[in-house]
Design a protein around this motif. Structure first.
Motif, PDB file in Angstrom:
ATOM      1  N   TYR A 271       0.845  -1.189   0.000  1.00 13.73           N
ATOM      2  CA  TYR A 271       0.000   0.000   0.000  1.00 13.73           C
ATOM      3  C   TYR A 271       0.878   1.236   0.000  1.00 13.73           C
ATOM      4  O   TYR A 271       1.700   1.415   0.891  1.00 13.73           O
TER       5      TYR A 271
ATOM      6  N   ARG B 146       8.731   0.372   0.926  1.00 14.16           N
ATOM      7  CA  ARG B 146       8.031  -0.183   2.079  1.00 14.16           C
ATOM      8  C   ARG B 146       6.854  -1.039   1.632  1.00 14.16           C
ATOM      9  O   ARG B 146       6.606  -2.112   2.172  1.00 14.16           O
TER      10      ARG B 146
ATOM     11  N   ILE C  63       0.794   5.540  -0.627  1.00  9.69           N
ATOM     12  CA  ILE C  63      -0.148   6.648  -0.747  1.00  9.69           C
ATOM     13  C   ILE C  63       0.560   7.946  -1.114  1.00  9.69           C
ATOM     14  O   ILE C  63       1.778   8.011  -1.123  1.00  9.69           O
TER      15      ILE C  63
ATOM     16  N   SER D 126       1.997  11.618  -0.609  1.00  4.29           N
ATOM     17  CA  SER D 126       2.782  12.148   0.503  1.00  4.29           C
ATOM     18  C   SER D 126       3.467  11.037   1.292  1.00  4.29           C
ATOM     19  O   SER D 126       3.793  11.196   2.450  1.00  4.29           O
TER      20      SER D 126
ATOM     21  N   GLY E 128       3.483   8.846   3.354  1.00  2.97           N
ATOM     22  CA  GLY E 128       3.020   8.196   4.582  1.00  2.97           C
ATOM     23  C   GLY E 128       4.125   7.546   5.390  1.00  2.97           C
ATOM     24  O   GLY E 128       3.874   6.624   6.159  1.00  2.97           O
ATOM     25  N   LEU E 129       5.363   8.023   5.217  1.00  2.00           N
ATOM     26  CA  LEU E 129       6.456   7.447   6.007  1.00  2.00           C
ATOM     27  C   LEU E 129       6.339   7.913   7.451  1.00  2.00           C
ATOM     28  O   LEU E 129       5.922   9.040   7.717  1.00  2.00           O
ATOM     29  N   PHE E 130       6.725   7.056   8.384  1.00  2.00           N
ATOM     30  CA  PHE E 130       6.659   7.414   9.795  1.00  2.00           C
ATOM     31  C   PHE E 130       7.871   8.282  10.137  1.00  2.00           C
ATOM     32  O   PHE E 130       9.003   7.819  10.032  1.00  2.00           O
ATOM     33  N   PRO E 131       7.641   9.525  10.551  1.00  2.00           N
ATOM     34  CA  PRO E 131       8.758  10.462  10.700  1.00  2.00           C
ATOM     35  C   PRO E 131       9.719  10.086  11.823  1.00  2.00           C
ATOM     36  O   PRO E 131      10.852  10.523  11.816  1.00  2.00           O
TER      37      PRO E 131
END
Lengths: 415, 279
Positions: free
Chosen positions: A92, A161, A94, A96, A98-101
């Motif tokens: 999945y 990812r 998306i 922007s 959606g990476l975890f900062p």
């Protein structure tokens, strides 16, 4: 490990009367979508904003639970299985990214393999492999945090990812919507390359029709409530839009857009007489005279196009090859799209450009005339194919109704 | 005590994503990084000020003649006991505040309870808008006097900053991150533990720090309800009209508040997840 993993390609996806109805609204947001997607196919859902394309996509991994209808992946009905387990089998990505900062690039990519319980060593190896795959140097990037990356790099990590646990299906929700046009172009090319290697089943949502043409094996043009206006190959949609809605969406310049779908290698390339730097001057003179006004293409020692020579050029330069003729300013590769070729031909002062092979060596020449002819042929062929296709479709439909009628009668007899 | 408007200002300031985008990679954890909440100056400056104030007061009080009442009130044992009680009050109340406010804040941002959030915040607000001394006085009618009453009052008073910061911290998370986390297959609990809470940590910690300082302040009022603590020294000073006693008690309370705030800022620095630094 590699072999068994590589062998896994895409899975089929079937959507059966998939419907989403939100409480409190009379009309369903998505109204009974039926779609069959073959394994390894890239299908683009395209439509105006608010048409339910994202909702349809998000029902496939059940981020939005369908109100009714079935979803089958690889033949297995996944409508009622544990959604968390389902999502771990589906990539999945998306907008922007959606990476975890608060996690490094490596930790972000490792999330799904970690959740599915891969051993540590294998995860580490896989992270490096994925970074390599999306064109980021693992040593440089794996310890970075997302905010230290550019938008395009973040998006690449997002795709890495999504692919980390090697899912057969990849869902992408306007993944390149938030990056600048040049980066978007790069990312699209990368995705095409990736898909060439991996053969996943990709469902991709966008509102950009040009993106759809570039990436899709098939495109589903959706109107409101996710009603499918047309579901066909890019060629067919461009040359034969099923109705005004689709042609409106295709927009102006369908024929020009069609040029993006064909490569120079697929059309007739002409040959022009060539000479090389090593040929004796006398021979070059003779060739020029023989050709009566035509040009010669002078190649350098690696057989790359170098200069255009005309009659008189040599005389004027007093026999010096170094000074005679005009340098080749434009050339296209065999993989260039017809649109690029047309652009080059239009820009070239004499309306012809050499075509080069992989190492830049001379292959042939395209000019305005050959390009126009091949475009005409292409469009004609598309039109014929579309007509035939429509004819087939009508015939099979007629056949189906007849069968249904007959079986209906047969069924009526039995009890 | 910290009033409403000031608190909101502080919240807003912390929510601000730092303004300038990080051009160059920020790898270091150095507190001097622009956008950090705690500057190096403050890190070094605060303990020096505290130490100077304490040493100065000590030298002054041991070098002047004291009468018997003052000597009694300020004997080593009495001061030590008061300080220890004060610390215990702060530690216990903070513990209860954390145990109540953080889970409550999490619960109120989950879907089933989201509608109850305004009610809960209103109640918590009520706890804070009553003057703390009034709250303690009212509680004595219900619970009698003693450290327990003081503790209840302190907790009621300090729940709000932690609760509201937890909720704001969780709500301020970019919904697309939660969507991505769910989309790649995290369970609801996984999303909370691995994504939401770590991202809310800076705001939650800011709330905790706020609560700690509030607790040191409210803790001095415990003296009025026989709850012990530094408030006892201060009340003694007032009742017996011995200004020096009053000063020692106050200096100790101020020093403790500053020290706690300083320790909390260290913890904040330490516990903020990497990758969120300048934000």
């Amino acid at each position: 490990m590699a072999d068994s993993q590589r062998a896994v390609t895409g899975a089929t996806i079937e959507l059966d009367d998939l419907t989403k109805r939100y409480p409190g609204s009379r009309q369903p947001a998505v109204d009974s979508v039926n779609m069959e997607i073959a394994a390894g196919e890239t299908v683009i859902l395209v439509g105006p904003s608010g048409c339910g394309k994202s909702t349809t996509l998000r029902m496939i991994n059940r981020l939005i639970e369908p109100s009714s209808g079935r979803i089958r992946i690889d033949g297995e009905d996944v409508t009622d299985i544990d959604p968390v387990r389902l999502r771990r089998r589906i990539g999945y990505a998306i907008q922007s990214s959606g990476l975890f900062p608060h996690m490094t690039v490596a930790e972000n990519i490792a999330q799904v393999p970690k959740m599915t319980g891969w051993p540590k060593a294998r995860i580490k190896e896989r992270v490096e492999e994925m970074l390599d795959l999306v064109g980021l140097d693992p040593r440089e990037f794996h310890a970075r945090y997302p905010r230290q990356l550019s938008g395009g790099q973040q998006q690449r990590v997002g795709v890495a990812r999504a692919l980390a646990a090697d899912p057969p299906v990849l869902l992408m929700d306007e993944p390149f919507g938030a990056v600048d046009p040049i980066t978007r172009d790069h990312l699209q090319d990368e995705l095409i390359r990736l898909q060439h290697e991996l053969h996943k089943t990709i469902v991709f949502v966008t509102h950009d029709f040009d993106e759809a043409i570039k990436l899709g094996d098939r495109i589903a043009v959706l109107r409101e409530q996710s009603h499918i206006a047309q579901f066909d190959t890019p060629e067919a949609i461009l040359t034969n839009p099923s109705d005004d809605f689709v042609s409106g969406f295709v927009g102006a310049g369908a024929a020009l857009k069609r040029l993006n779908l064909t490569r120079v290698r697929d059309v007739g390339i002409e040959d022009v007489p060539t000479v090389t730097m090593d040929d004796p001057l006398q021979e070059i003179f003779n060739k020029l005279r023989e050709r009566g006004g035509n040009e010669l293409l002078l190649l350098d020692r690696q057989r790359r196009p170098y200069k255009w020579l005309r009659r008189g050029d040599l005389m004027r330069a007093k026999g010096s090859l170094a000074r005679a003729g005009t340098l080749v300013s434009h050339h296209v590769t065999r993989d260039a799209t017809l649109r690029d070729a047309l652009e080059a031909v239009l820009t070239d002062s004499a309306g012809r450009v050499p075509v080069t092979g992989r190492r830049g060596e001379y292959v042939g020449v395209v000019d305005m005339e050959t390009l126009l002819n091949s475009v005409h042929e292409l469009l004609e062929a598309d039109r014929m194919a579309a007509l035939e296709h429509r004819h087939d479709l009508e015939e099979s439909r007629a056949h189906q109704t007849q069968e249904q009628l007959e079986s209906g009668f047969a069924g009526g007899d039995q009890p | 005590m910290t009033g409403g408007p000031e608190k909101h200002e502080r919240l807003a300031e912390r929510q601000d994503p730092g303004g300038e985008p990080a051009e160059q990679p920020i790898v270091s954890m150095l507190p001097s990084t622009p956008g950090r909440k705690v500057s190096t100056k403050k890190l070094v400056f605060t303990p020096i000020v505290i130490a100077l104030a304490l040493v100065g007061t000590y030298l002054w009080i041991t070098n002047i003649p004291l009468d018997s009442i003052e000597r009694n009130s300020l004997s080593g044992g009495a001061v030590r006991q008061a300080l220890w009680q004060q610390i215990k009050l702060v530690v216990y109340s903070t513990f209860f505040v954390l145990v109540i406010a953080i889970p409550l804040g999490i619960a109120l941002t989950r879907r089933p309870l989201r509608k109850a959030a305004p009610v809960a915040t209103a109640i918590a607000n009520l706890g804070q808008s009553i003057p703390s001394i009034g709250l303690l006085a009212l509680l004595t009618f219900w619970l009698g006097i003693g450290p327990g009453t003081a503790l209840v009052g302190m907790v009621a008073y300090a729940v709000l900053p932690v609760l509201s910061n937890t909720m704001v911290g969780l709500r301020a998370i970019d919904p697309s991150l939660v969507d991505a986390a769910r989309g790649i297959g995290m369970s609801g609990w996984g999303v909370l533990r691995k994504v939401e809470l770590p991202l809310a940590v800076p705001l939650i910690l800011a709330g905790v720090r706020n609560a700690l300082v509030l607790n040191v302040g409210t803790g001095t009022l415990a003296g009025f309800v026989s709850g012990g603590g530094l408030g006892t020294i201060i009340t003694n000073g007032i009742v017996t009209q011995r200004t020096r006693v009053l000063i020692v008690g106050s200096v100790l309370a101020v020093a403790l508040a500053l020290l706690v705030d300083w320790l909390a800022s260290l913890a904040e620095l330490q516990m903020t997840p990497h990758g969120l630094e300048a934000g």
